[in-house]
Design an enzyme around this catalytic site. Structure first.
Site, PDB file in Angstrom:
ATOM      1  N   GLY A 189       0.816  -1.211   0.000  1.00 17.88           N
ATOM      2  CA  GLY A 189       0.000   0.000   0.000  1.00 17.88           C
ATOM      3  C   GLY A 189       0.848   1.259   0.000  1.00 17.88           C
ATOM      4  O   GLY A 189       1.919   1.310  -0.592  1.00 17.88           O
ATOM      5  N   SER A 190       0.398   2.245   0.698  1.00 18.19           N
ATOM      6  CA  SER A 190       1.049   3.549   0.662  1.00 18.19           C
ATOM      7  C   SER A 190       2.317   3.640   1.493  1.00 18.19           C
ATOM      8  O   SER A 190       2.939   4.695   1.544  1.00 18.19           O
ATOM      9  CB  SER A 190       0.053   4.626   1.092  1.00 18.19           C
ATOM     10  OG  SER A 190      -0.946   4.758   0.099  1.00 18.19           O
ATOM     11  N   LEU A 191       2.729   2.556   2.113  1.00 23.01           N
ATOM     12  CA  LEU A 191       4.004   2.564   2.824  1.00 23.01           C
ATOM     13  C   LEU A 191       5.149   2.903   1.872  1.00 23.01           C
ATOM     14  O   LEU A 191       6.130   3.526   2.260  1.00 23.01           O
ATOM     15  CB  LEU A 191       4.253   1.220   3.493  1.00 23.01           C
ATOM     16  CG  LEU A 191       5.541   1.108   4.294  1.00 23.01           C
ATOM     17  CD1 LEU A 191       5.588   2.136   5.409  1.00 23.01           C
ATOM     18  CD2 LEU A 191       5.692  -0.274   4.859  1.00 23.01           C
ATOM     19  N   TYR A 243      -4.530  13.865  -3.372  1.00 21.39           N
ATOM     20  CA  TYR A 243      -3.759  12.628  -3.198  1.00 21.39           C
ATOM     21  C   TYR A 243      -3.510  11.980  -4.552  1.00 21.39           C
ATOM     22  O   TYR A 243      -4.426  11.782  -5.338  1.00 21.39           O
ATOM     23  CB  TYR A 243      -4.528  11.685  -2.290  1.00 21.39           C
ATOM     24  CG  TYR A 243      -3.741  10.498  -1.833  1.00 21.39           C
ATOM     25  CD1 TYR A 243      -2.950  10.586  -0.694  1.00 21.39           C
ATOM     26  CD2 TYR A 243      -3.790   9.294  -2.521  1.00 21.39           C
ATOM     27  CE1 TYR A 243      -2.228   9.480  -0.245  1.00 21.39           C
ATOM     28  CE2 TYR A 243      -3.074   8.192  -2.079  1.00 21.39           C
ATOM     29  CZ  TYR A 243      -2.293   8.295  -0.947  1.00 21.39           C
ATOM     30  OH  TYR A 243      -1.584   7.210  -0.512  1.00 21.39           O
TER      31      TYR A 243
END
Length: 184
Positions: free
Chosen positions: A65-67, A150
């Site tokens: 994910g956005s990690l 985003y």
């Protein structure tokens, strides 16, 4: 997620994991606690597959994910600190020539959230060439630096910019300049 809590046993960690998963209405989660290079706790909670009822285990793989955005941002800032990247430089892969590195970092580039790739559901990400082609024709939602929106595709563009600026593939840059020095 990093959490600082007073715990004395693996059961304490498991209880915290179970509670946090339930409180945040997350179907499944896994966690590891490392201290001094040794795993002190490795646990799982909830379901990996809602349809089949398959439980999460310590070996269950999750999308990162956005990690990856945190890692990309850390890499960019390291390169800025070392003079290899300048925050106010325009990003050549976006022809508007007004999108700066800082705009991509701050989700203020004007780029759309996802682009036309469908990777969110398929897990198949576009090649660098497909991303470059997309960015060459991308219309911006607003003037860069004036608003926030985003943008996953904006961070992908940031990876391309790092490749261009340093002449090395993004995965190698990430491994060599950030992960290896951290022992990861």
């Amino acid at each position: 997620m990093l959490v600082a809590l007073p715990v004395t046993s693996a059961a304490d960690f498991q209880g915290i994991l179970d509670h946090m998963r339930s409180e945040q209405a997350v179907p499944g989660a896994a966690a590891v606690v490392v201290s001094g290079g040794t795993a002190q706790f490795l646990g799982a909670s909830g379901l990996a597959d809602l349809e089949t009822g398959r439980q999460v285990t310590a070996d269950t793989r999750f999308y990162i994910g956005s990690l990856s955005k945190v890692l990309t941002a850390a890499l960019v800032l390291d390169l800025v600190a070392n003079g290899a990247v300048v925050l106010d430089d325009p990003v050549p892969s976006i022809p508007a020539d007004v999108v700066r590195v800082r705009d991509l970092l701050a989700h203020a580039s004007g780029l759309e959230r996802e682009g036309d790739f469908g990777y969110w559901y398929s897990g198949r990400f576009p090649s660098s060439e497909a991303l470059r082609t997309y960015l060459a024709d991308a219309e911006l939602r607003f003037e860069p630096g004036t608003e926030g929106h985003y943008s996953n595709v904006g961070y992908a563009a940031l990876g391309l910019e790092l490749e261009r600026a340093l002449g090395k593939p993004y995965p190698a840059l990430l491994a060599d300049r950030l992960l290896a020095p951290l022992g990861m």
